[in-house]
Design a protein around this motif. Structure first.
Motif, PDB file in Angstrom:
ATOM      1  N   ALA A   2      64.751  58.068  40.600  1.00 30.15           N
ATOM      2  CA  ALA A   2      63.840  58.638  41.253  1.00 30.15           C
ATOM      3  C   ALA A   2      62.301  58.092  40.476  1.00 30.15           C
ATOM      4  CB  ALA A   2      64.040  59.921  39.978  1.00 30.15           C
ATOM      5  N   GLU A   3      62.034  58.570  41.556  1.00 28.21           N
ATOM      6  CA  GLU A   3      60.355  57.991  41.563  1.00 28.21           C
ATOM      7  C   GLU A   3      58.904  59.152  42.147  1.00 28.21           C
ATOM      8  OE1 GLU A   3      56.972  56.178  41.464  1.00 28.21           O
ATOM      9  OE2 GLU A   3      58.200  54.556  41.101  1.00 28.21           O
ATOM     10  N   LYS A   4      58.293  59.757  41.999  1.00 28.73           N
ATOM     11  CA  LYS A   4      57.247  60.249  41.584  1.00 28.73           C
ATOM     12  C   LYS A   4      56.465  60.133  43.112  1.00 28.73           C
ATOM     13  CE  LYS A   4      52.691  62.855  40.315  1.00 28.73           C
ATOM     14  NZ  LYS A   4      52.092  62.804  38.825  1.00 28.73           N
ATOM     15  N   ASN A   5      56.149  58.767  43.412  1.00 30.27           N
ATOM     16  CA  ASN A   5      55.474  58.809  44.740  1.00 30.27           C
ATOM     17  C   ASN A   5      56.353  58.235  46.040  1.00 30.27           C
ATOM     18  OD1 ASN A   5      53.415  58.343  43.415  1.00 30.27           O
ATOM     19  ND2 ASN A   5      53.893  56.723  42.584  1.00 30.27           N
ATOM     20  N   GLN A   6      55.777  58.839  46.919  1.00 31.04           N
ATOM     21  CA  GLN A   6      56.872  59.022  48.312  1.00 31.04           C
ATOM     22  C   GLN A   6      57.338  57.338  48.778  1.00 31.04           C
ATOM     23  OE1 GLN A   6      58.153  61.116  49.281  1.00 31.04           O
ATOM     24  NE2 GLN A   6      57.263  62.315  48.432  1.00 31.04           N
ATOM     25  N   GLU A   7      56.355  56.096  47.509  1.00 26.65           N
ATOM     26  CA  GLU A   7      57.673  55.224  48.497  1.00 26.65           C
ATOM     27  C   GLU A   7      58.084  54.533  46.574  1.00 26.65           C
ATOM     28  OE1 GLU A   7      54.283  52.582  48.986  1.00 26.65           O
ATOM     29  OE2 GLU A   7      53.118  53.169  48.377  1.00 26.65           O
ATOM     30  N   VAL A   8      58.643  53.344  46.033  1.00 30.27           N
ATOM     31  CA  VAL A   8      59.003  52.587  45.309  1.00 30.27           C
ATOM     32  C   VAL A   8      57.950  51.570  44.790  1.00 30.27           C
ATOM     33  CG1 VAL A   8      61.369  53.374  45.383  1.00 30.27           C
ATOM     34  CG2 VAL A   8      60.104  50.776  46.117  1.00 30.27           C
ATOM     35  N   ILE A 220      61.074  46.401  45.908  1.00 31.53           N
ATOM     36  CA  ILE A 220      61.256  47.326  47.209  1.00 31.53           C
ATOM     37  C   ILE A 220      62.980  46.907  47.220  1.00 31.53           C
ATOM     38  CG2 ILE A 220      60.916  47.491  50.448  1.00 31.53           C
ATOM     39  CD1 ILE A 220      58.749  47.045  49.296  1.00 31.53           C
ATOM     40  N   ALA A 221      62.882  45.488  46.951  1.00 26.90           N
ATOM     41  CA  ALA A 221      64.061  44.814  47.272  1.00 26.90           C
ATOM     42  C   ALA A 221      65.003  45.572  46.420  1.00 26.90           C
ATOM     43  CB  ALA A 221      63.860  43.775  46.681  1.00 26.90           C
ATOM     44  N   VAL A 222      65.011  45.900  45.258  1.00 26.81           N
ATOM     45  CA  VAL A 222      65.501  46.634  44.318  1.00 26.81           C
ATOM     46  C   VAL A 222      66.207  48.088  45.298  1.00 26.81           C
ATOM     47  CG1 VAL A 222      66.001  47.497  41.843  1.00 26.81           C
ATOM     48  CG2 VAL A 222      64.735  45.524  41.950  1.00 26.81           C
ATOM     49  N   SER A 223      65.210  48.568  45.543  1.00 25.73           N
ATOM     50  CA  SER A 223      65.382  49.499  46.422  1.00 25.73           C
ATOM     51  C   SER A 223      66.672  49.811  47.561  1.00 25.73           C
ATOM     52  CB  SER A 223      63.693  50.068  47.302  1.00 25.73           C
ATOM     53  OG  SER A 223      64.474  51.440  47.368  1.00 25.73           O
ATOM     54  N   SER A 229      71.148  56.295  48.810  1.00 29.59           N
ATOM     55  CA  SER A 229      71.822  57.210  48.298  1.00 29.59           C
ATOM     56  C   SER A 229      71.167  57.593  46.810  1.00 29.59           C
ATOM     57  CB  SER A 229      74.032  57.490  48.209  1.00 29.59           C
ATOM     58  OG  SER A 229      73.113  56.030  48.092  1.00 29.59           O
ATOM     59  N   ARG A 230      70.893  55.905  46.436  1.00 36.37           N
ATOM     60  CA  ARG A 230      70.440  56.045  44.866  1.00 36.37           C
ATOM     61  C   ARG A 230      69.076  56.066  44.685  1.00 36.37           C
ATOM     62  NH1 ARG A 230      74.489  51.409  41.895  1.00 36.37           N
ATOM     63  NH2 ARG A 230      74.179  50.280  44.427  1.00 36.37           N
ATOM     64  N   VAL A 231      68.167  56.335  45.388  1.00 35.54           N
ATOM     65  CA  VAL A 231      66.463  55.835  45.375  1.00 35.54           C
ATOM     66  C   VAL A 231      66.115  57.428  46.120  1.00 35.54           C
ATOM     67  CG1 VAL A 231      64.692  54.940  46.053  1.00 35.54           C
ATOM     68  CG2 VAL A 231      66.297  53.344  45.893  1.00 35.54           C
ATOM     69  N   ARG A 232      65.613  58.462  44.707  1.00 40.10           N
ATOM     70  CA  ARG A 232      65.030  59.861  45.246  1.00 40.10           C
ATOM     71  C   ARG A 232      63.602  59.686  45.004  1.00 40.10           C
ATOM     72  NH1 ARG A 232      69.291  63.321  44.306  1.00 40.10           N
ATOM     73  NH2 ARG A 232      71.217  61.830  44.795  1.00 40.10           N
ATOM     74  N   LEU A 233      62.484  59.588  46.081  1.00 38.90           N
ATOM     75  CA  LEU A 233      61.230  58.999  45.828  1.00 38.90           C
ATOM     76  C   LEU A 233      60.779  61.024  45.999  1.00 38.90           C
ATOM     77  CD1 LEU A 233      61.512  56.684  48.820  1.00 38.90           C
ATOM     78  CD2 LEU A 233      60.563  56.707  46.231  1.00 38.90           C
ATOM     79  N   PHE A 252      63.655  68.299  38.356  1.00 40.34           N
ATOM     80  CA  PHE A 252      62.295  67.238  39.363  1.00 40.34           C
ATOM     81  C   PHE A 252      61.598  68.341  40.158  1.00 40.34           C
ATOM     82  CE2 PHE A 252      65.350  64.173  38.515  1.00 40.34           C
ATOM     83  CZ  PHE A 252      64.746  62.411  37.666  1.00 40.34           C
ATOM     84  N   ASP A 253      60.379  68.146  39.504  1.00 43.55           N
ATOM     85  CA  ASP A 253      59.661  68.888  41.109  1.00 43.55           C
ATOM     86  C   ASP A 253      59.509  68.131  42.354  1.00 43.55           C
ATOM     87  OD1 ASP A 253      58.817  71.428  39.740  1.00 43.55           O
ATOM     88  OD2 ASP A 253      57.428  70.169  38.995  1.00 43.55           O
ATOM     89  N   THR A 254      60.016  68.971  43.368  1.00 42.32           N
ATOM     90  CA  THR A 254      59.821  67.943  44.954  1.00 42.32           C
ATOM     91  C   THR A 254      59.549  68.484  45.648  1.00 42.32           C
ATOM     92  OG1 THR A 254      61.998  68.886  46.032  1.00 42.32           O
ATOM     93  CG2 THR A 254      62.419  66.537  43.733  1.00 42.32           C
ATOM     94  N   GLU A 255      59.528  68.144  47.162  1.00 46.25           N
ATOM     95  CA  GLU A 255      59.011  69.248  48.213  1.00 46.25           C
ATOM     96  C   GLU A 255      59.272  69.980  49.239  1.00 46.25           C
ATOM     97  OE1 GLU A 255      57.442  66.113  51.221  1.00 46.25           O
ATOM     98  OE2 GLU A 255      55.601  65.449  50.340  1.00 46.25           O
ATOM     99  N   GLU A 256      60.891  70.210  48.758  1.00 46.72           N
ATOM    100  CA  GLU A 256      62.012  70.679  49.188  1.00 46.72           C
ATOM    101  C   GLU A 256      62.503  72.094  47.566  1.00 46.72           C
ATOM    102  OE1 GLU A 256      65.233  68.608  49.773  1.00 46.72           O
ATOM    103  OE2 GLU A 256      64.186  67.987  51.516  1.00 46.72           O
ATOM    104  N   GLY A 257      61.581  71.597  46.739  1.00 52.87           N
ATOM    105  CA  GLY A 257      61.920  72.754  45.063  1.00 52.87           C
ATOM    106  C   GLY A 257      62.602  71.977  44.163  1.00 52.87           C
ATOM    107  N   GLU A 258      62.676  72.910  43.225  1.00 49.55           N
ATOM    108  CA  GLU A 258      63.211  71.875  41.783  1.00 49.55           C
ATOM    109  C   GLU A 258      64.659  71.374  42.593  1.00 49.55           C
ATOM    110  OE1 GLU A 258      62.233  73.923  38.032  1.00 49.55           O
ATOM    111  OE2 GLU A 258      64.164  74.081  38.083  1.00 49.55           O
TER     112      GLU A 258
END
Length: 475
Positions: A2-8, A220-223, A229-233, A252-258
Motif C-alpha cells: 500500500a502506498e499513500k501516493n498515486q505512484e510507487v 516501479i519494477a517491484v510494482s 491486485s497486490r499494489v494499492r495506490l 486506510f483513507d482513500t479517495e473512495e473512503g475508508e
C-alpha cells in the motif's frame, strides 16, 4: 503493498520531460546509490539489470574552499583524495599543520574516547581523531551533503557507525587507519563467504549507481512484479490493530473512503511521525519515534548550456563537468548544501548541449528554508551555482524541478540508538509486525534496499511458521 501516493516509490521520485532542446531526466529525492549485492541481486531478479548505469569510480568529489591557508585550485574546487597516501602531496585543501595533525590522529595518537553513556557528536569524534581543519573542510561538508545535518547534534555512533567502529577494531591502537586495515580484511572475508552470482551485474569499488530512467525504476519494477491486485495506490494508513485471532487490521483513507485490509504480517515503512501514531497501540515504544527530527530540505534541478561554465578541473568546452559534484562547507558562507553533477555521472540525463545540476538546500542548520517560496529557493540556488561553477555572463538556466521536502532526512542525534533499542524490544513482542524505514536502516538508498531484502527473509520465515501452526490446528 500500500502506498499513500498515486505512484510507487515514496520519496524516490524520478522525472523526465521532452522539449525543443531534447529530453531531461532527473531526481527529486535520492539521487544515486553505492552498488551492493542486495541491489544488483534485486535488479537481476526483477529483470532490470540492463537498466543499471554506473558512474566512473575515478571521478573526483570536490569541496569548494577559498582562503584560510588553503592552496589554490581551479575554481577553488579541491578534489578529495582517492589514492592514499599519494594524493596527499597535491591535496592542498589542508595546510601542512592540518595534514600533520590528521596524520598523527589517523595512526592513533589521540585522546581516549569518552566513557559511555556519553555519546560523542560527529564534530567531537572527528576533531579528536583528525583535528579541526579536517573536520571543517572535509567532514562538515560531507555531513551537510549526506544528512543535511548538524554535526554538533548528530551522534557519531549512530550517524556514522561504520567509521565509529574503526576506533576499536584495529590491532595497533585506536587509530582509524589500523581499524580500517582490519575492516578491509573483514570485507574480503565476507565476499569470499558470499561470492556474487556470475549472472549479476558486476561493479567496482567507488562507483555510484542508478538506472537509465532514474532510481524510481526499481520500485516501479517491484510494482509490476507484484501485479495490480497486490499494489494499492492512494492508500494513506490511518490505523493499525490486531484481531484476537492474530490477523492485523490496517485501516486506510482513500479517495473512495475508508478501506480495511487484513494481513498475517505487516511491514511498516512509513515516516517516523506516522509510524509513531499508528504503531504505538501495538508497540508502545513506537511513541518515542516522535523524538526523531527530520529537517526541511529542497532539491532543485537546473540545466545550463555547456557554454555557461567556467574552466573547471578536468573539464573541457565540450564536457565542462568531470566529477561527482561539489560540497559546500558552512565556513564558506554559501547557503546551498552541495550540488550533484548529474550529467557527468550518468548518460542521457540531458541533451548534448547542456549540463544537468541537482542542488540540495536547507537542513538542520537552515530550517528557514521551509518558510521560503519556491521562487526564492530557486533564485538562491541559482546564485550559489553561479558563484562556484558559472561564468559571470552566463544566461539563466532551464529550471526542471524544485521540490520542497518539509520532512526530509531523519537525524540520528544523541539518544537515537536508545530509541531504536527500545523499539526493537517492543517490536519483538509482536510477532508478524516489522518496523522499518530510513530512521532505522541508514539514510542511503542502498541501506534501505538491503534492509528490505533482509526483512523479507524474516517475513517469509514467519509466514512459513504460521502456515505450519495453522495446519496442525486444523488437523
Amino acid at each position: 503493498m500500500a502506498e499513500k501516493n498515486q505512484e510507487v516509490g515514496g520519496n524516490v521520485i524520478s522525472k523526465s520531460i521532452k522539449d525543443e532542446d531534447g529530453e531531461f531526466v532527473w531526481e527529486e529525492g535520492p539521487n544515486s546509490f553505492q552498488p551492493t549485492p542486495a541491489i544488483v541481486k534485486t535488479a537481476h531478479e526483477l529483470g532490470i539489470s540492463s537498466e543499471l548505469v554506473l558512474a566512473d569510480g575515478s571521478l573526483p568529489r570536490f569541496v569548494y574552499w577559498s582562503g584560510s591557508g588553503a592552496g589554490t585550485k581551479l575554481a577553488n574546487l579541491h578534489a578529495l583524495p582517492t589514492n592514499l597516501p599519494g594524493d596527499l602531496l597535491s591535496f592542498n585543501l589542508l595546510t601542512w599543520p592540518g595534514k600533520i595533525r590528521a596524520g598523527l590522529g589517523a595512526i592513533g595518537l589521540i585522546k581516549p574516547s569518552p566513557q559511555p553513556p556519553y555519546e560523542e557528536s560527529i564534530r567531537e569524534f572527528v576533531t579528536r581523531h583528525l583535528g579541526v581543519e579536517t573536520f571543517e573542510r572535509v567532514i562538515d561538508p560531507f555531513v551537510s551533503g549526506v544528512y543535511a545535518g548538524d554535526p554538533d547534534e548528530l551522534a557519531m555512533n549512530s550517524a556514522l557507525r561504520k567509521i565509529h567502529r574503526l576506533e576499536g577494531l584495529g590491532d595497533f591502537g585506536p587509530g582509524l587507519v589500523s581499524g580500517a586495515i582490519n575492516r578491509f580484511k573483514e570485507i574480503a572475508d565476507e565476499k569470499s563467504l558470499n561470492p556474487p552470482d556470475p549472472e549479476w551485474r558486476t561493479y567496482k569499488s567507488g562507483e555510484l549507481g542508478s538506472f537509465r530512467r532514474g532510481l524510481q525504476t526499481l520500485p516501479i519494477a517491484v510494482s509490476k512484479y507484484l501485479g495490480p491486485s497486490r499494489v494499492r495506490l492512494g492508500h494513506a494508513l490511518k490505523s493499525l490493530d490486531r484481531e484476537p485471532g492474530g490477523m492485523f487490521v490496517a485501516t486506510f483513507d482513500t479517495e473512495e473512503g475508508e478501506k480495511v485490509i487484513k494481513a498475517k504480517a505487516v511491514a511498516l515503512t512509513s515516516p517516523t511521525k506516522t509510524t509513531s501514531k499508528v504503531a504505538r497501540k501495538l508497540v508502545p515504544e513506537a511513541k518515542r519515534l516522535e523524538e526523531v527530527y527530520s529537517p526541511p530540505v529542497a532539491s532543485v534541478t537546473i540545466a545550463y548550456p555547456k557554454s555557461s561554465f567556467k574552466d573547471l578541473p578536468g573539464g573541457s568546452p565540450s564536457s565542462p563537468l568531470r566529477g561527482f559534484g561539489h560540497l559546500l562547507p558552512r565556513k564558506m558562507g554559501i547557503r546551498s548544501l552541495g550540488t550533484i553533477w548529474s550529467s557527468s555521472l550518468f548518460p542521457n540525463r540531458c541533451p548534448p548541449d547542456y549540463e544537468l545540476l541537482l542542488t540540495y538546500i536547507g537542513g538542520a542548520r537552515d530550517r528557514g528554508i521551509a518558510d521560503m517560496s519556491e521562487a526564492d529557493i530557486v533564485d538562491r540556488v541559482n546564485k550559489d551555482v553561479r558563484k562556484v561553477l558559472l561564468k559571470d555572463n552566463a544566461p539563466d538556466g532551464k529550471l526542471l524541478g524544485c521540490r520542497v521536502w518539509p520532512v526530509a532526512i531523519p537525524q540520528y542525534r544523541r539518544g537515537h540508538k536508545e530509541i531504536l533499542e527500545e523499539l526493537e524490544r517492543g517490536e519483538g513482542k509482536v510477532e508478524g509486525l516489522y518496523l522499518g524505514g530510513n530512521y532505522r536502516t541508514g539514510v542511503a538508498f542502498g541501506d534501505c534496499v538491503g534492509f528490505g531484502v533482509e526483512e523479507a527473509k524474516k517475513i517469509k520465515e514467519f509466514l512459513k511458521k504460521e502456515g505450519k501452526v495453522r495446519a496442525k490446528q486444523e488437523a
